[in-house]
Design a protein around this motif. Structure first.
Motif, PDB file in Angstrom:
ATOM      1  N   LEU A 216       0.825  -1.208   0.000  1.00  0.00           N
ATOM      2  CA  LEU A 216       0.000   0.000   0.000  1.00  0.00           C
ATOM      3  C   LEU A 216       0.859   1.258   0.000  1.00  0.00           C
ATOM      4  O   LEU A 216       0.520   2.248  -0.646  1.00  0.00           O
ATOM      5  CB  LEU A 216      -0.958   0.000   1.193  1.00  0.00           C
ATOM      6  N   LYS A 217       2.005   1.219   0.688  1.00  0.00           N
ATOM      7  CA  LYS A 217       2.911   2.369   0.677  1.00  0.00           C
ATOM      8  C   LYS A 217       3.437   2.624  -0.735  1.00  0.00           C
ATOM      9  O   LYS A 217       3.481   3.765  -1.196  1.00  0.00           O
ATOM     10  CB  LYS A 217       4.069   2.174   1.647  1.00  0.00           C
ATOM     11  N   VAL A 218       3.827   1.563  -1.436  1.00  0.00           N
ATOM     12  CA  VAL A 218       4.316   1.712  -2.810  1.00  0.00           C
ATOM     13  C   VAL A 218       3.207   2.293  -3.690  1.00  0.00           C
ATOM     14  O   VAL A 218       3.446   3.208  -4.487  1.00  0.00           O
ATOM     15  CB  VAL A 218       4.821   0.368  -3.374  1.00  0.00           C
ATOM     16  N   LEU A 219       1.984   1.775  -3.532  1.00  0.00           N
ATOM     17  CA  LEU A 219       0.854   2.268  -4.320  1.00  0.00           C
ATOM     18  C   LEU A 219       0.530   3.728  -3.975  1.00  0.00           C
ATOM     19  O   LEU A 219       0.193   4.521  -4.852  1.00  0.00           O
ATOM     20  CB  LEU A 219      -0.375   1.378  -4.105  1.00  0.00           C
ATOM     21  N   ARG A 220       0.646   4.074  -2.704  1.00  0.00           N
ATOM     22  CA  ARG A 220       0.409   5.461  -2.271  1.00  0.00           C
ATOM     23  C   ARG A 220       1.464   6.386  -2.869  1.00  0.00           C
ATOM     24  O   ARG A 220       1.141   7.458  -3.375  1.00  0.00           O
ATOM     25  CB  ARG A 220       0.462   5.518  -0.735  1.00  0.00           C
ATOM     26  N   ASP A 221       2.726   5.967  -2.821  1.00  0.00           N
ATOM     27  CA  ASP A 221       3.820   6.782  -3.369  1.00  0.00           C
ATOM     28  C   ASP A 221       3.661   6.995  -4.871  1.00  0.00           C
ATOM     29  O   ASP A 221       4.091   8.016  -5.405  1.00  0.00           O
ATOM     30  CB  ASP A 221       5.176   6.144  -3.077  1.00  0.00           C
ATOM     31  N   ALA A 222       3.036   6.026  -5.558  1.00  0.00           N
ATOM     32  CA  ALA A 222       2.798   6.125  -7.005  1.00  0.00           C
ATOM     33  C   ALA A 222       1.471   6.828  -7.297  1.00  0.00           C
ATOM     34  O   ALA A 222       1.081   6.935  -8.458  1.00  0.00           O
ATOM     35  CB  ALA A 222       2.810   4.739  -7.637  1.00  0.00           C
ATOM     36  N   HIS A 223       0.787   7.277  -6.255  1.00  0.00           N
ATOM     37  CA  HIS A 223      -0.496   7.984  -6.374  1.00  0.00           C
ATOM     38  C   HIS A 223      -1.590   7.108  -6.975  1.00  0.00           C
ATOM     39  O   HIS A 223      -2.541   7.622  -7.559  1.00  0.00           O
ATOM     40  CB  HIS A 223      -0.353   9.284  -7.176  1.00  0.00           C
ATOM     41  N   LEU A 224      -1.470   5.782  -6.820  1.00  0.00           N
ATOM     42  CA  LEU A 224      -2.494   4.859  -7.322  1.00  0.00           C
ATOM     43  C   LEU A 224      -3.591   4.605  -6.295  1.00  0.00           C
ATOM     44  O   LEU A 224      -4.651   4.085  -6.642  1.00  0.00           O
ATOM     45  CB  LEU A 224      -1.861   3.525  -7.738  1.00  0.00           C
ATOM     46  N   VAL A 225      -3.320   4.939  -5.046  1.00  0.00           N
ATOM     47  CA  VAL A 225      -4.344   4.830  -4.010  1.00  0.00           C
ATOM     48  C   VAL A 225      -4.318   6.097  -3.166  1.00  0.00           C
ATOM     49  O   VAL A 225      -3.298   6.775  -3.060  1.00  0.00           O
ATOM     50  CB  VAL A 225      -4.144   3.588  -3.093  1.00  0.00           C
ATOM     51  N   SER A 226      -5.467   6.394  -2.602  1.00  0.00           N
ATOM     52  CA  SER A 226      -5.554   7.475  -1.626  1.00  0.00           C
ATOM     53  C   SER A 226      -5.991   6.851  -0.315  1.00  0.00           C
ATOM     54  O   SER A 226      -6.579   5.765  -0.298  1.00  0.00           O
ATOM     55  CB  SER A 226      -6.546   8.541  -2.096  1.00  0.00           C
ATOM     56  N   VAL A 227      -5.693   7.524   0.770  1.00  0.00           N
ATOM     57  CA  VAL A 227      -6.029   6.993   2.086  1.00  0.00           C
ATOM     58  C   VAL A 227      -6.833   8.024   2.857  1.00  0.00           C
ATOM     59  O   VAL A 227      -6.604   9.221   2.766  1.00  0.00           O
ATOM     60  CB  VAL A 227      -4.750   6.578   2.863  1.00  0.00           C
ATOM     61  N   ARG A 228      -7.826   7.503   3.566  1.00  0.00           N
ATOM     62  CA  ARG A 228      -8.666   8.326   4.438  1.00  0.00           C
ATOM     63  C   ARG A 228      -8.532   7.747   5.836  1.00  0.00           C
ATOM     64  O   ARG A 228      -8.715   6.536   6.035  1.00  0.00           O
ATOM     65  CB  ARG A 228     -10.113   8.259   3.944  1.00  0.00           C
ATOM     66  N   GLU A 229      -8.206   8.585   6.794  1.00  0.00           N
ATOM     67  CA  GLU A 229      -8.032   8.118   8.166  1.00  0.00           C
ATOM     68  C   GLU A 229      -9.270   8.450   8.992  1.00  0.00           C
ATOM     69  O   GLU A 229      -9.799   9.551   8.912  1.00  0.00           O
ATOM     70  CB  GLU A 229      -6.799   8.761   8.790  1.00  0.00           C
ATOM     71  N   GLU A 230      -9.706   7.454   9.734  1.00  0.00           N
ATOM     72  CA  GLU A 230     -10.808   7.631  10.684  1.00  0.00           C
ATOM     73  C   GLU A 230     -10.378   6.987  11.985  1.00  0.00           C
ATOM     74  O   GLU A 230     -10.410   5.752  12.116  1.00  0.00           O
ATOM     75  CB  GLU A 230     -12.095   6.968  10.166  1.00  0.00           C
ATOM     76  N   GLY A 231      -9.938   7.823  12.913  1.00  0.00           N
ATOM     77  CA  GLY A 231      -9.421   7.293  14.173  1.00  0.00           C
ATOM     78  C   GLY A 231      -8.175   6.464  13.908  1.00  0.00           C
ATOM     79  O   GLY A 231      -7.237   6.902  13.264  1.00  0.00           O
ATOM     80  N   GLN A 232      -8.198   5.230  14.383  1.00  0.00           N
ATOM     81  CA  GLN A 232      -7.061   4.318  14.209  1.00  0.00           C
ATOM     82  C   GLN A 232      -7.108   3.587  12.866  1.00  0.00           C
ATOM     83  O   GLN A 232      -6.178   2.880  12.517  1.00  0.00           O
ATOM     84  CB  GLN A 232      -7.066   3.277  15.341  1.00  0.00           C
ATOM     85  N   HIS A 233      -8.189   3.745  12.135  1.00  0.00           N
ATOM     86  CA  HIS A 233      -8.372   2.987  10.897  1.00  0.00           C
ATOM     87  C   HIS A 233      -8.016   3.821   9.671  1.00  0.00           C
ATOM     88  O   HIS A 233      -8.222   5.030   9.646  1.00  0.00           O
ATOM     89  CB  HIS A 233      -9.821   2.502  10.784  1.00  0.00           C
ATOM     90  N   ARG A 234      -7.498   3.110   8.673  1.00  0.00           N
ATOM     91  CA  ARG A 234      -7.190   3.734   7.382  1.00  0.00           C
ATOM     92  C   ARG A 234      -8.000   3.022   6.314  1.00  0.00           C
ATOM     93  O   ARG A 234      -8.052   1.801   6.268  1.00  0.00           O
ATOM     94  CB  ARG A 234      -5.698   3.626   7.076  1.00  0.00           C
ATOM     95  N   TYR A 235      -8.591   3.821   5.435  1.00  0.00           N
ATOM     96  CA  TYR A 235      -9.399   3.290   4.352  1.00  0.00           C
ATOM     97  C   TYR A 235      -8.783   3.728   3.023  1.00  0.00           C
ATOM     98  O   TYR A 235      -8.570   4.920   2.796  1.00  0.00           O
ATOM     99  CB  TYR A 235     -10.839   3.785   4.466  1.00  0.00           C
ATOM    100  N   TYR A 236      -8.512   2.749   2.181  1.00  0.00           N
ATOM    101  CA  TYR A 236      -7.842   3.004   0.909  1.00  0.00           C
ATOM    102  C   TYR A 236      -8.837   2.970  -0.242  1.00  0.00           C
ATOM    103  O   TYR A 236      -9.766   2.154  -0.263  1.00  0.00           O
ATOM    104  CB  TYR A 236      -6.737   1.968   0.675  1.00  0.00           C
ATOM    105  N   SER A 237      -8.605   3.851  -1.211  1.00  0.00           N
ATOM    106  CA  SER A 237      -9.420   3.923  -2.423  1.00  0.00           C
ATOM    107  C   SER A 237      -8.495   3.992  -3.627  1.00  0.00           C
ATOM    108  O   SER A 237      -7.381   4.521  -3.553  1.00  0.00           O
ATOM    109  CB  SER A 237     -10.309   5.168  -2.406  1.00  0.00           C
TER     110      SER A 237
END
Length: 135
Positions: A51-72
């Protein structure tokens, strides 16, 4: 930024992208890391690394809600792959007059959406057929 081809060369990352696409198509507003771990049967550290590699490539975005992370899925960077592939997909029989006609933006967007949906349906069908007994 990492080369997009290097990023999608990894099967686990492609599986994550496919899962996010499927969930997005089903109306989900994001997918938790724990759901990805469960669906892929991979360890949490492995999924987080990809997920970090995908985030760095801007292929996923992350939304944080409390302790949880949701990827799109953020598919825009895949346009580079699409642009590279198109010349290889032309069977050489396309009418050159039609190829020169520009579609209105709304029609081009609709064609893109339909094309991606068709590709997704084809992929899902191929995977379902692979899972059938005797194959």
């Amino acid at each position: 930024m990492a080369d997009i081809f290097d990023v999608i060369a990894d099967g686990t990352r492609r599986d994550i992208l496919r899962l996010l696409l499927d969930r997005s198509s089903a109306g989900e507003r994001g997918t938790s890391v724990s759901h990805i771990v469960t669906e892929l049967g991979a360890s949490q550290p492995t999924v987080s690394k990809h997920l970090k590699v995908l985030r760095d490539a801007h292929l996923v975005s992350v939304r944080e809600e409390g302790q949880h992370r949701y990827y799109s899925l953020s598919a825009a960077p895949l346009d580079e792959v699409d642009d590279w592939l198109v010349p290889f997909l032309d069977d050489g029989e396309a009418d050159s007059d039609l190829a020169a006609v520009a579609l209105p933006d709304s029609a081009a967007h609709a064609a893109e959406v339909v094309g991606r949906a068709a590709a997704s349906a084809k992929h899902a069908l191929e995977n379902a057929l692979k899972r059938l007994p005797g194959r």
